[in-house]
Design a protein around this motif. Structure first.
Motif, short mmCIF file in Angstrom:
data_model
loop_
_atom_site.label_atom_id
_atom_site.label_comp_id
_atom_site.label_asym_id
_atom_site.label_seq_id
_atom_site.Cartn_x
_atom_site.Cartn_y
_atom_site.Cartn_z
N GLN A 435 1.01 -1.27 0.12
CA GLN A 435 0.11 -0.04 -0.11
C GLN A 435 0.94 1.10 0.06
O GLN A 435 1.90 1.40 0.82
CB GLN A 435 -0.79 -0.01 1.42
CG GLN A 435 -2.05 1.29 1.39
CD GLN A 435 -2.80 1.07 2.57
OE1 GLN A 435 -2.34 0.64 3.60
NE2 GLN A 435 -4.03 1.41 2.39
N THR A 436 0.61 2.19 -1.02
CA THR A 436 1.41 3.55 -0.75
C THR A 436 0.67 4.47 0.02
O THR A 436 -0.49 4.27 0.58
CB THR A 436 1.25 4.08 -2.08
OG1 THR A 436 -0.19 4.70 -2.43
CG2 THR A 436 1.73 3.03 -3.23
N TYR A 437 1.29 5.62 0.51
CA TYR A 437 1.14 6.42 1.44
C TYR A 437 -0.18 7.30 0.80
O TYR A 437 -1.23 7.66 1.51
CB TYR A 437 1.96 7.38 2.00
CG TYR A 437 2.69 6.68 2.96
CD1 TYR A 437 2.44 6.45 4.16
CD2 TYR A 437 4.26 6.11 2.56
CE1 TYR A 437 3.36 5.94 5.24
CE2 TYR A 437 4.89 5.41 3.31
CZ TYR A 437 4.39 5.34 4.77
OH TYR A 437 5.30 4.84 5.63
N ASP A 438 -0.27 7.45 -0.54
CA ASP A 438 -1.39 8.10 -1.26
C ASP A 438 -2.68 7.24 -0.89
O ASP A 438 -3.65 7.85 -0.88
CB ASP A 438 -1.02 8.29 -2.67
CG ASP A 438 0.03 9.44 -3.02
OD1 ASP A 438 0.14 10.38 -1.97
OD2 ASP A 438 0.53 9.56 -4.16
N GLU A 439 -2.48 6.14 -1.17
CA GLU A 439 -3.48 5.02 -1.00
C GLU A 439 -3.99 5.05 0.52
O GLU A 439 -5.29 5.12 0.69
CB GLU A 439 -3.21 3.80 -1.54
CG GLU A 439 -3.10 3.64 -3.01
CD GLU A 439 -2.44 2.19 -3.33
OE1 GLU A 439 -2.45 1.78 -4.72
OE2 GLU A 439 -1.85 1.67 -2.50
N LEU A 440 -3.07 5.11 1.26
CA LEU A 440 -3.48 5.00 2.78
C LEU A 440 -4.35 6.43 3.15
O LEU A 440 -5.15 6.31 3.97
CB LEU A 440 -2.17 5.00 3.67
CG LEU A 440 -2.44 4.88 5.02
CD1 LEU A 440 -2.97 3.81 5.54
CD2 LEU A 440 -0.93 4.78 5.70
N LEU A 441 -3.77 7.52 2.69
CA LEU A 441 -4.46 8.66 2.96
C LEU A 441 -5.77 8.98 2.03
O LEU A 441 -6.57 9.82 2.35
CB LEU A 441 -3.64 9.93 2.62
CG LEU A 441 -2.42 9.99 3.68
CD1 LEU A 441 -1.38 10.96 3.33
CD2 LEU A 441 -2.98 10.45 5.18
N GLY A 442 -5.92 8.28 0.80
CA GLY A 442 -6.55 8.52 -0.02
C GLY A 442 -8.27 8.55 0.10
O GLY A 442 -8.90 9.42 -0.26
#
Length: 454
Positions: A435-442
């Protein structure tokens, strides 16, 4: 070329030493130690996976999954049982894992809409799916009916009434089994026992005859059998299974005496594995217990193993962040944490921990507390575990982490979900991206009154 293996115990706690690195390795045929490449899964070095994918990463052996599925089916066939195996998807929901098992002819035991959809996506037909669980929603039941699954395991009179009304409104008939609670203590961890009278699962076995008769009378329902499941990680022998199945046999005889149809018996799962060096029953023992207690009924049986199939083939690969010397203890701080593998924090579970590097594997060991970076003292994988001195970026592997590992992960401390990799012989592939941080925050949104988009 295989490295020489250490014979010293992997624990220096004295009275009850942990198994040595060599013993842990010898008990897991899909793992080996190469003198140059280090710890291998099948024919792939874990160091290569770490270099390509990073850490922490879950790693699954397709070969080990196949061997365990075949061993269980062989044990059932050897006992002369007419048996179908439905893998308990809750243990590991990876589509790659499910596809390997589907290709081996296993069905699925699911407990949610998500698991049902995963099983279907992996190619398991509706006719191979059993839906269990105490809190199925109307939406989930609608999907189960639409997919025409093999059976829905009913766990209460209230659920039976609700399903009857729903199936009737849809003009369909749902095949159902009645899950009974035999009030048998499986002598496993209190949080994973399911067959005692105080547990939330199933109906009291003394209430089952009347309720089964009610199922036969309700519109939209077709009762096809009875089911039970007494717990998970059962390693204390066959006594609990025999007691539960003997009570099931008595129930089936009583139902037959009333002229009620019983087409098969769902025996559940729960067969344990040896995480450390504890004795654990083999599939042949379970098959023997089923034959001795339920065999005389002449009915097909269903099994729902999860951990026994998926646990040993998986591991969690992690890197050392730093080694910290405390006042009285040495700490190995890893990049994996309790949000990745929660079983030690939740159940005080023991997992074997092996150094991956060939030099580290044979280096002198001393006690260390193995911990993660999460801001909880509970983020501790092991205390006083004998391990060598490990430098930053050294690799370690947590064994037997294929079941109730990735599926129980979280993003606590805003830590992304780890990647998942499958190994098959000489090849490996990422089967779930990190999981990317963009996905985590998305998924986060600010309301308009805090400056978010209207």
């Amino acid at each position: 070329m295989a490295a020489s293996l250490p014979v010293a115990p992997a624990s220096v706690l004295g009275a009850d030493p942990d198994p040595s690195f060599a013993e842990l390795l010898a008990a897991r045929s899909h793992l080996s130690m190469h003198a140059h490449d280090g710890l291998m899964v099948e024919e792939v070095p874990l160091a290569r996976i770490a270099a390509v994918v990073g850490t922490p990463t879950w790693v699954y052996s397709a070969g080990a999954l196949r061997r365990r599925a075949r061993a269980l089916k062989s044990a059932l066939d050897g006992a002369g049982l007419r048996a179908s195996v439905h893998y308990a998807v809750k243990a590991n929901t990876s589509l790659a894992v499910l596809k390997v098992l589907a290709d081996e002819g296993l069905g699925a035991d699911v407990v949610s809409e998500g698991e049902l959809r995963a099983a279907r996506a992996a190619g398991i037909p509706g006719s191979g799916i059993v839906f269990s669980g105490v809190g199925k929603t109307e939406r989930e039941l609608r999907l189960a009916i639409a997919e025409d699954i093999a059976q829905i395991n009913l766990e209460s009179a209230e659920e039976a009434e609700a399903l009857s009304a729903l199936a009737t409104s849809l003009g369909r008939t749902a095949r159902v089994a009645l899950r009974v609670n035999p009030d048998v203590d499986a002598r496993t961890h209190a949080k994973i026992t399911t067959g005692r009278s105080e547990n939330k699962f199933g109906v009291a076995i003394e209430d089952a005859p009347a309720l089964y008769a009610r199922l036969a009378a309700l519109p939209g329902l077709e009762p096809v059998g009875v089911a039970t499941h007494i717990g998970s990680q059962i390693t204390s022998g066959m006594a609990a299974y025999r007691a539960a199945y003997a009570r099931l046999a008595e129930l089936v005889q009583a139902l037959r005496a009333e002229g009620l149809p019983v087409r098969h018996i769902d025996c559940g799962g729960g067969l344990g594995i040896p995480y450390r060096d504890e004795p654990a029953p083999m599939p042949e023992a379970l098959a023997g217990a089923i034959k001795a207690t339920l065999g005389p009924l002449g009915l097909p049986v269903m099994l729902e193993p999860g951990r026994w199939i998926a646990g040993p083939p998986g591991l969690l690969l992690a890197s050392v962040v730093l080694q910290k010397q405390g006042t009285n203890r040495r700490f190995l701080v890893l990049d994996a944490a309790m949000n990745d593998l929660v079983r030690p924090a939740m159940y005080d579970a023991w997992h074997g921990i092996l150094p991956v590097g060939p030099v580290d594997f044979v280096a002198p060991a001393s006690p260390a507390d193995v911990v993660g970076p999460v801001c909880e003292t509970g983020d501790t994988f092991a205390r006083g575990r004998a391990l060598p001195s490990l430098k930053p970026r050294a690799l370690v592997a947590f064994l037997d982490a294929g079941a109730y590992g990735a599926v129980m992960s979280s993003t606590y401390n805003m830590r992304p979900f780890a990647a998942e990799v499958m190994v098959d012989g000489t090849r490996f592939a990422v089967v779930r991206d990190r999981q990317t941080y963009d996905e985590l925050l998305g998924g986060n949104r600010l309301p308009a009154w805090l400056g978010g988009a209207p």
